[in-house]
Structures are given as structure tokens and as C-alpha cells.
Design an enzyme around this catalytic site. Structure first.
Site, PDB file in Angstrom:
ATOM      1  N   ASP A  79      62.747  23.158 105.056  1.00  0.00           N
ATOM      2  CA  ASP A  79      63.532  22.227 104.240  1.00  0.00           C
ATOM      3  C   ASP A  79      62.646  21.310 103.414  1.00  0.00           C
ATOM      4  OD1 ASP A  79      65.576  23.423 105.606  1.00  0.00           O
ATOM      5  OD2 ASP A  79      66.588  21.566 106.158  1.00  0.00           O
ATOM      6  N   CYS A  85      61.596  26.966 112.215  1.00  0.00           N
ATOM      7  CA  CYS A  85      62.240  25.917 111.428  1.00  0.00           C
ATOM      8  C   CYS A  85      63.734  26.187 111.221  1.00  0.00           C
ATOM      9  CB  CYS A  85      61.502  25.756 110.104  1.00  0.00           C
ATOM     10  SG  CYS A  85      61.906  24.235 109.204  1.00  0.00           S
ATOM     11  N   ASP A  86      64.402  25.185 110.678  1.00  0.00           N
ATOM     12  CA  ASP A  86      65.861  25.046 110.705  1.00  0.00           C
ATOM     13  C   ASP A  86      66.673  26.310 110.456  1.00  0.00           C
ATOM     14  OD1 ASP A  86      64.921  22.469 110.788  1.00  0.00           O
ATOM     15  OD2 ASP A  86      66.401  21.670 109.408  1.00  0.00           O
ATOM     16  N   SER A 111      71.422  16.047 106.014  1.00  0.00           N
ATOM     17  CA  SER A 111      70.364  16.389 106.958  1.00  0.00           C
ATOM     18  C   SER A 111      70.897  16.282 108.376  1.00  0.00           C
ATOM     19  CB  SER A 111      69.182  15.431 106.775  1.00  0.00           C
ATOM     20  OG  SER A 111      68.318  15.499 107.875  1.00  0.00           O
TER      21      SER A 111
END
Length: 566
Positions: free
Chosen positions: A83, A124-125, A474
Site C-alpha cells: 500500500d 502485505c495487505d 486504511s
């Protein structure tokens, strides 16, 4: 027990068998190798971001374990979205849209090659949800490996992590701290590889994966590159071979009970709001008739918040891991769980939790001594959000407003809204409407809605101004009253597109409503005068995404309802 027939083993003498044999012989594979279970090691290694920088080493460990377990590993690569790196272009639209690109990356390689199973290195996300979505879509034996969180640092004697840098960058934008100071914070925020160290989307999704039963127990969260993480990766590599031989497939694991367990874990740990759409997307890809939004609404009334890790509280992710992590929070929740839900171990949740003892009562609390009984994530509906919207509150502060009515100040997504704040156009008592940042309007939920919230916080207005937006927030946002991901979005004719400056908007978190206080006949007249909404121009991958992304109610997956009109 007879070994199952592997789909990767083609009829000897056939053209598929012959050309594959030619390729694999040139790679040094033996006849014996070619008969083994063929395992995709899904890797998103990249030099662009610290969260993926260690995955080649993890992949090497996993491949070694797959070979030792009697399998044949094939490493395949996907895009590697961070991100904080991918937010620069496309107005931020590449962040969410990259999730679905990963799913299709996996399908092309694994289905194209007709491999037998997958072990996915989740970092990661967007990688954990993409891996779950691909597992649900392909329904091949799959196990996820949580690849760990990054060690964070200090600045002037206080903890400093990348989440704090993200939030404090709003102060730098307003000029209340210097470029040198925010630079010094950034220089000291990250001390090694892995995902963001708070309970943001990445760590939340690692917890989700374990709660769903798609990882081995005890691996979420875990410090990246620690001996524990390495051993966990090795055990996962061995296990995936056994899963292929036992024909244990994701759709046997991803039941409604598993999703209920995952939602309970998110609520108990005050996880990221992005888990809602990602869980729904996984259900949609698996063709499962599960309404994740409804599960959050239902379970928020009964599941208490048992842990408050930064930025939701003052506990660190290291403390959360030391207290037992996801396994401990599931143990606390055991009376509320579906204990019969199957997991990648081949055993049900109840068996996996036998003998688990959480460490202490402060970081992960017992059911009868929660941080709060009020839901940290609230699904909202109303005339402004006929399908859904979402509010992240974390551990609710006494000063945080739950009801708000005020006149609208209407802005476009991103820079338009931020400019309105910095120029003083948004005042106490206003409801800031930020629109045009949805799935199709962004496209890809571009617009940096989180920075708008952080700017209000920096200006001291987080409890004096509410935000309503069709943009994505977020997983860290819990400052002030922000109603995000309003659906239908404005770009496809949602009511948010009909709001005018000065219109009264009412928000009631306890009632779970967000309403536009304008007569229906006036709304109808505005809709008639506006005509059919027009999507903004997009190019390249974002144009493809814009045309094919489905509604938020289905998890915003590609190939859904491409029109998605209100």
C-alpha cells in the site's frame, strides 16, 4: 491408503505428457520427480517494499520442506503490492485492484500448469486475501503461511512504526511539524522485513487466515525471519504434501462456521475494516452463500473486544504474539466458536485448541473481562447507504461522538477534500462528503480517503467534523467519526452523488444508520436532472478493473455485476 490420482500426471505418450516431459527433463527433473504431487509455491517477492523482501528465503525453506515431504515444488511469482508503495500512481487505485490481479496471476499459473496444490506466502495487505480468494476459486489443497511482521523502531524514546509515520504525515502536510522531523520518524520506523507492526490489514488478515482454518495453528502473528517463523514455514511445506495426498480442499474448510469464527476473531482483536470485504470476496470466489456483512452485524452484538493492539490501544503486536496470538484469542472465544469447523491440520478447531493456554489476562483478555463489549467495527445502512457502509471505532474513547448531524461540505476524492481542509473550508459541525473514490469511481477505491481523516485529526477536528465517503479507508483508521465505503458508490448513481452543500446528514453509530435528511421528492428531482451517471475515464489495467469489478456486497471481486447501478 491408496494414493489419489494426481491431475498433474498426464497420460504417458500424450502430447501434453511429451512436451511437459521435454521441458522438465531440461530442468533436471527425474522420472520419479514427475510422478510426485506438484506444489505451487506462490511467492510475491519484490525489491520495491520491505514487507516482501524476505520471501525468497521463505520460499527456499518451503521448497526444501515440500521436497522432503515427497512433493515437487514449483515457485511461481505474482505482483507484490505494498500500500505504501503502490499508492503513488493512479490516485491510489492500484492498491485494492492489485488484490484481484494476484488471484488471476495464481489461476493462470496453477490452472494452466494443472498443479496439484498451493502453499501461499502471505505477507502485505493484499496477498493474504488474494491467496484465500484463489484457494476458494480453484479449490485445490492450499495452505497459507503468514510471513511475519516487521520489527519497528523508536524516535525520541517513544515507539515509532510505519503506521505512526503515515498518520503524522498529515502534520507535515499542514506544516505543524517539519520535513526534517517526519523524515527522522520515517528513518527510524522500520528495522527489518515483514508487514506493518500494528493490527492493520496485514496482521488482521493473518489472524483471519488462522481463524478460517487455512493456516497451521500458532503462526499469526509472528516476527518475520524469527526461528519460530522459519519452523512454521517448514512445517507448512511438509503439510501441504499430506493435504494433496488426503485430497483436503479449501471448500471443505471454508464453511459458514469457519467464516463465523473468522468474523469473531476480527471483532475480538479489533481487526481491520478491510477484513469485511476480503472475507466476502473469499466467500464469493468459493461460490458460497455467505453474507459476511450480515455476520459482522450479528456477531457484533455478542462478541466482545478482547485485545487492543496499536493503533487501537496501547499494546504492541509483540505483546499480542507473546500472549498467544490468534490461537489464544480463539481459545478465549471457544464457547462462541464453531468447534467442528475443519482446518488444514485435518482436525476441527476444537481439537486444535485443546491444551492451548493464553499467557496472562491483560493483552488478550478473558470473555468476562473484555476491553469493551461494544463493537469495534460497525456496519451502517440508511438512505445515504442503502446497501452498506462501515465505521471503524476500535476501543471507543469517551470523547468519540456516536451521533452527528450537520450540513454537508461536498468534495471530490483525494486532493479536493484535503485542499478544503487545509484552506479552512471545513469547519466544526460540518459533515465532509468525500465522493468519487469508490470501486468504479476511483477506480479501484482511489482517492486517499484515509489521509483526509488524518488531516482532520491533525487539525484537531476529528471530533468536530464527521466524514462520509465512498472511498476505502486504511485498516488503521479509528480517529473521529468516519463512515466509509458507502455503497452504492456515487459513480454508479448512489445517493452520495446527489448530496449538495448544506444538506443535513445524520449519523447514528448506535442505531447503525447514516441518512440524508432531504425529502424524497427533492432527491428524485435531482436524480432526474443529473441523468445517468458517467464513470471517469480510466486507462490500462484500471480501465479493465473499472469495467468488471462487482459490488461491495459481493466483496468487490472481478467478474461480478459489471454494471452495478443503484
Amino acid at each position: 491408503m491408496a494414493k489419489p490420482k494426481l491431475r498433474s500426471n498426464f497420460q504417458p505418450g500424450s502430447s501434453l505428457w511429451a512436451v511437459r516431459r521435454a521441458q522438465w527433463r531440461a530442468l533436471g527433473l527425474s522420472d520419479e520427480d514427475m510422478e510426485k504431487p506438484k506444489i505451487a509455491v506462490v511467492n510475491s517477492s519484490s525489491d520495491l517494499a520491505i514487507c516482501f523482501s524476505h520471501l525468497d528465503d521463505v520460499a527456499a525453506t518451503v521448497k526444501e520442506a515440500v521436497r522432503a515431504g515427497g512433493g515437487l515444488p514449483f515457485e511461481i511469482r505474482t505482483t507484490a503490492p505494498s500500500d505504501f508503495i503502490f499508492c503513488a500512481g493512479g490516485g491510489g487505485g492500484y492498491i485494492l485492484s492489485s488484490r484481484d490481479l494476484i488471484v488471476n496471476d495464481i489461476e493462470v499459473a496453477v490452472e494452466g500448469a494443472q498443479l496439484d496444490g498451493m502453499i501461499c506466502l502471505s505477507s502485505c495487505d493484499k496477498t493474504p486475501p488474494a491467496h484465500l480468494m484463489a484457494a476458494a476459486r480453484l479449490n485445490l489443497p492450499t495452505i497459507l503461511v503468514a510471513c511475519g511482521y516487521q520489527p519497528s523502531g523508536e524516535y525520541r524514546g517513544e515507539p515509532m512504526d510505519i503506521e505512526e509515520v503515515f498518520i503524522r504525515s498529515a502534520d507535515a502536510l499542514r506544516g505543524t511539524i517539519s520535513t526534517e522531523e517526519i523524515g527522522a520518524m520515517a528513518d527510524n520506523a522500520v528495522r527489518g522485513p515483514g508487514v506493518c507492526s500494528g493490527m492493520g490489514t496485514a496482521n488482521s488478515m493473518h489472524v483471519v487466515a488462522e481463524a478460517l482454518g487455512m493456516t497451521l495453528p500458532g503462526g499469526a502473528p509472528v516476527l518475520a525471519n524469527s526461528p519460530k517463523m522459519v519452523e512454521y514455514a517448514r512445517e507448512s511445506g511438509a503439510r501441504i504434501v499430506d493435504m494433496v495426498l488426503a485430497d483436503l480442499r479449501p471448500r471443505s474448510i471454508l464453511t459458514e462456521g469457519a467464516f463465523r469464527n473468522a468474523v469473531a476473531a476480527v471483532l475480538a482483536s479489533s481487526g481491520s475494516i478491510n477484513t469485511v470485504k476480503h472475507l466476502q470476496a473469499s466467500a464469493t470466489e468459493g461460490e458460497l452463500d455467505i453474507d459476511v456483512f450480515a455476520l459482522f452485524e450479528e456477531l457484533s452484538d455478542t462478541v466482545p473486544m478482547l485485545s487492543a493492539v496499536r493503533p487501537n490501544g496501547d499494546k504492541s503486536i509483540e505483546e499480542f504474539e507473546a500472549a498467544g496470538g490468534a490461537r489464544a484469542i480463539l481459545k478465549r472465544l471457544e464457547p462462541l466458536l464453531d468447534r467442528e469447523a475443519l482446518t488444514v491440520t485435518g482436525k476441527p478447531v476444537g481439537d486444535n485448541l485443546a491444551g492451548v493456554v493464553p499467557v496472562g489476562d491483560e493483552v488478550i483478555r478473558p470473555l468476562d473481562k473484555p476491553v469493551t463489549t461494544e463493537a469495534p467495527i460497525v456496519i451502517m445502512r440508511g438512505s445515504l447507504a442503502p446497501e452498506s457502509a462501515i465505521v471503524k471505532l476500535g476501543a471507543r474513547e469517551a470523547s468519540r461522538r456516536r451521533r452527528f448531524t450537520g450540513p454537508a461540505v461536498v468534495c471530490g476524492a483525494g486532493n479536493d477534500a484535503m485542499s478544503a481542509i487545509t484552506k479552512g473550508k471545513v469547519k466544526a459541525g460540518d459533515v465532509l462528503v468525500v465522493r468519487g473514490g469508490g470501486l468504479k469511481g476511483g477506480p479501484g477505491m482511489a482517492g486517499r480517503a484515509s489521509m483526509v481523516a488524518f488531516l482532520l485529526y491533525s487539525a484537531g477536528l476529528e471530533n468536530e467534523v464527521a466524514i462520509v465517503t465512498d472511498g476505502q479507508l486504511s485498516g488503521l483508521v479509528n480517529k473521529g467519526l468516519v463512515v466509509g465505503e458507502i455503497a452504492p458508490e456515487s459513480a454508479v448513481g448512489g445517493p452520495l452523488g446527489l448530496v449538495r452543500d448544506g444538506d443535513l446528514i445524520s449519523i447514528d453509530v448506535d442505531a447503525r444508520t447514516v441518512d440524508l435528511d432531504v425529502p424524497e421528492e427533492e432527491i428524485a428531482a435531482r436524480r432526474a436532472s443529473e441523468g445517468e451517471p458517467r464513470l471517469p475515464e480510466a486507462r490500462g489495467y484500471l480501465a479493465l478493473y473499472q469495467r468488471s469489478v462487482g459490488p461491495m456486497s459481493k466483496g468487490a471481486v472481478l467478474g461480478g455485476d459489471a454494471v452495478n447501478r443503484a
